[in-house]
Design a protein around this motif. Structure first.
Motif, mmCIF file in Angstrom:
data_model
loop_
_atom_site.group_PDB
_atom_site.id
_atom_site.type_symbol
_atom_site.label_atom_id
_atom_site.label_comp_id
_atom_site.label_asym_id
_atom_site.label_seq_id
_atom_site.Cartn_x
_atom_site.Cartn_y
_atom_site.Cartn_z
ATOM 1 N N VAL A 92 0.860 -1.179 0.000
ATOM 2 C CA VAL A 92 0.000 0.000 0.000
ATOM 3 C C VAL A 92 0.897 1.229 0.000
ATOM 4 N N PHE A 93 0.611 2.164 -0.913
ATOM 5 C CA PHE A 93 1.414 3.377 -1.056
ATOM 6 C C PHE A 93 0.600 4.582 -0.611
ATOM 7 N N ASP A 94 1.194 5.426 0.244
ATOM 8 C CA ASP A 94 0.488 6.626 0.694
ATOM 9 C C ASP A 94 0.681 7.760 -0.316
ATOM 10 N N ASP A 95 0.202 8.948 0.033
ATOM 11 C CA ASP A 95 0.265 10.089 -0.885
ATOM 12 C C ASP A 95 1.698 10.526 -1.190
ATOM 13 N N GLU A 96 2.634 10.187 -0.300
ATOM 14 C CA GLU A 96 4.039 10.526 -0.518
ATOM 15 C C GLU A 96 4.813 9.346 -1.100
ATOM 16 N N ASN A 97 4.083 8.323 -1.576
ATOM 17 C CA ASN A 97 4.623 7.121 -2.204
ATOM 18 C C ASN A 97 5.438 6.259 -1.238
ATOM 19 N N LYS A 98 5.160 6.384 0.066
ATOM 20 C CA LYS A 98 5.803 5.536 1.060
ATOM 21 C C LYS A 98 5.030 4.224 1.133
#
Length: 184
Positions: free
Chosen positions: A88-94
């Motif tokens: 799963v990737f967050d808005d900051e691509n983490k």
């Protein structure tokens, strides 16, 4: 005489048409089930690599060796019998990772049931381990009443149960049975 014969034929055709109209029903679902046992999956997928994108960005990537599709049942579900891995990737691509040996996704309730060696590793290093974890997709909520280990930056917390939103901003171990403070 001819009029009477035409009238009789017209009546017969009308009776047959009305009978056929009222005897018809929607049998599309029955036709779909022909040759498929209700206990058998309607489909089997191998080596799955699904990517969920939003506005051109990958938000999630699901990997699994085998998925069974039981959407032909009254309470449809998909079963991941040979394990599942989800990035799963967050808005900051983490990237955060979810791994389990077994999983079920219930279509009607948007509930995911992960079982056996469930491990969630967040992008900031927190790790949750348990034998079963539920995820409510509508509420974006994780929970279990099984024994858990939750490692944060400072502590390793053991307990019976866990509650958290999907971002782990309010993660809570329930019925804490032990806390070990980790050295830096």
């Amino acid at each position: 005489m001819k009029k009477r014969r035409v009238y009789n034929i017209l009546n017969i055709v009308t009776v047959i048409t009305v009978t056929m109209f009222f005897s018809c029903n929607d049998s599309f679902k029955q036709v779909q089930k022909i040759g498929i046992s209700e206990n058998e999956p309607i489909g089997v997928d191998y080596n799955i690599n699904l990517k969920y994108t939003d506005s051109g960005r990958v938000k999630a990537n699901l990997l699994s060796a085998k998925r069974l599709d039981y959407s032909n049942r009254d309470f449809p579900f998909m079963e991941f019998v040979d394990g599942v891995t989800l990035y799963v990737f967050d808005d900051e691509n983490k990237k955060s990772t979810v791994v389990a040996d077994y999983g079920i996704v219930y279509s009607n309730t948007d509930l995911i049931d992960l079982q056996d060696n469930v491990v969630i590793t967040t992008h900031d290093g927190r790790v949750l381990k348990t034998d079963q974890l539920f995820y409510d997709q509508k509420k974006e909520w994780l929970y279990t009443n099984k024994p858990v280990e939750f490692k944060t930056e400072q502590d390793l917390i053991k307990g019976n149960g866990f509650d958290s939103n999907s971002k782990f901003t309010n993660a809570e171990v329930l019925e804490v049975t032990g806390i070990i403070t980790l050295e830096e």
